[in-house]
Design a protein around this motif. Sequence first.
Motif, PDB file in Angstrom:
ATOM      1  N   ALA A 105      -4.582   9.878  -1.856  1.00 29.57           N
ATOM      2  CA  ALA A 105      -4.759   8.714  -2.721  1.00 29.57           C
ATOM      3  C   ALA A 105      -4.146   7.473  -2.088  1.00 29.57           C
ATOM      4  O   ALA A 105      -3.193   7.574  -1.302  1.00 29.57           O
ATOM      5  N   ARG A 106      -4.686   6.331  -2.442  1.00 26.19           N
ATOM      6  CA  ARG A 106      -4.154   5.057  -1.972  1.00 26.19           C
ATOM      7  C   ARG A 106      -3.948   4.133  -3.166  1.00 26.19           C
ATOM      8  O   ARG A 106      -4.886   3.807  -3.891  1.00 26.19           O
TER       9      ARG A 106
ATOM     10  N   ASP B 179      -0.746  12.214   0.926  1.00 30.42           N
ATOM     11  CA  ASP B 179      -1.634  13.226   1.502  1.00 30.42           C
ATOM     12  C   ASP B 179      -1.968  14.316   0.494  1.00 30.42           C
ATOM     13  O   ASP B 179      -2.158  15.477   0.858  1.00 30.42           O
TER      14      ASP B 179
ATOM     15  N   ASP C   4       0.225   5.276   0.451  1.00 31.91           N
ATOM     16  CA  ASP C   4      -0.701   6.351   0.786  1.00 31.91           C
ATOM     17  C   ASP C   4       0.004   7.693   0.637  1.00 31.91           C
ATOM     18  O   ASP C   4       1.179   7.829   1.007  1.00 31.91           O
TER      19      ASP C   4
ATOM     20  N   GLU D 104      -2.732   0.332  -4.279  1.00 31.28           N
ATOM     21  CA  GLU D 104      -2.564  -1.012  -3.742  1.00 31.28           C
ATOM     22  C   GLU D 104      -2.078  -1.960  -4.828  1.00 31.28           C
ATOM     23  O   GLU D 104      -2.610  -1.953  -5.944  1.00 31.28           O
TER      24      GLU D 104
ATOM     25  N   ARG E  62      -9.358   6.891  -3.887  1.00 33.98           N
ATOM     26  CA  ARG E  62      -9.321   7.991  -2.921  1.00 33.98           C
ATOM     27  C   ARG E  62      -9.406   7.438  -1.503  1.00 33.98           C
ATOM     28  O   ARG E  62     -10.212   6.555  -1.228  1.00 33.98           O
ATOM     29  N   ARG E  63      -8.586   7.955  -0.620  1.00 33.22           N
ATOM     30  CA  ARG E  63      -8.621   7.550   0.778  1.00 33.22           C
ATOM     31  C   ARG E  63      -9.748   8.276   1.489  1.00 33.22           C
ATOM     32  O   ARG E  63      -9.984   9.467   1.234  1.00 33.22           O
ATOM     33  N   PRO E  64     -10.450   7.605   2.406  1.00 33.12           N
ATOM     34  CA  PRO E  64     -11.526   8.280   3.154  1.00 33.12           C
ATOM     35  C   PRO E  64     -11.037   9.506   3.915  1.00 33.12           C
ATOM     36  O   PRO E  64     -11.748  10.508   4.033  1.00 33.12           O
ATOM     37  N   GLU E  65      -9.785   9.438   4.413  1.00 35.53           N
ATOM     38  CA  GLU E  65      -9.235  10.551   5.172  1.00 35.53           C
ATOM     39  C   GLU E  65      -8.560  11.596   4.287  1.00 35.53           C
ATOM     40  O   GLU E  65      -7.976  12.560   4.777  1.00 35.53           O
TER      41      GLU E  65
ATOM     42  N   VAL F 180       0.840  -1.197   0.000  1.00 37.45           N
ATOM     43  CA  VAL F 180       0.000   0.000   0.000  1.00 37.45           C
ATOM     44  C   VAL F 180       0.879   1.253   0.000  1.00 37.45           C
ATOM     45  O   VAL F 180       1.835   1.348   0.773  1.00 37.45           O
TER      46      VAL F 180
ATOM     47  N   GLY G 133      -5.849  13.467  -3.918  1.00 38.55           N
ATOM     48  CA  GLY G 133      -6.550  12.271  -4.362  1.00 38.55           C
ATOM     49  C   GLY G 133      -6.256  11.987  -5.824  1.00 38.55           C
ATOM     50  O   GLY G 133      -5.576  12.765  -6.501  1.00 38.55           O
TER      51      GLY G 133
END
Length: 203
Positions: free
Chosen positions: A196-197, A148, A146, A199, A190-193, A144, A151
Amino acid sequence: MGPALAALIVHDLKNGLGALEAELLALQHTHGEAVGGATYKHCVELRQRFVQFLALYGVDGTMRAHSADESPQDLIRLICKEQGPLLAPLTLQAGEADQAPPYWYFDRRLVRLALEAALHNAQRYARSAIRLSAHGRDGMLVFVIDDDGPGPQPPDRDDPQSTGLGTALCQAVATAHDLKGRRGFATLARRPEGGARFELGLA
């Protein structure tokens, strides 16, 4: 693009890198190692990686994984150590060791190429930090990345760095890792927080 034309382009690019490497070396011999030293080293590493990448393909252009028992966390630490300085001023963080299986069967070279391609994509959008981790999920190993940033962004055709090749590489690496018909995956969401994520799942 046919395979013959692709082979000609690849051969020309490899020769171009070799010529640039020779010119930089000559520049060092003329003006001292302090001139262009870092650029020469980067060029050598790029050419070696390019040749290594070509070796991962068969004569038919199909990517094949040559898997072995590997430590996901060792790979994460190595990538963070080598790529961290290159991503500055962004911070590259390694995830916790207990989140990843101690060993997994995968092609270290292929996975490293895919993760580094995804890291460079994250670098374009991250504001301050990128995190690389791994964990087990549904019988698969999932790396993963991640960031900041804002997105996932739509492709920018005016951006020379946005070629789509990194995405294609990650998909090919994931597909090359199959186990009894079950194949890996590569996704960007898109990460909930926020941010972007990416994988990379390996069967």
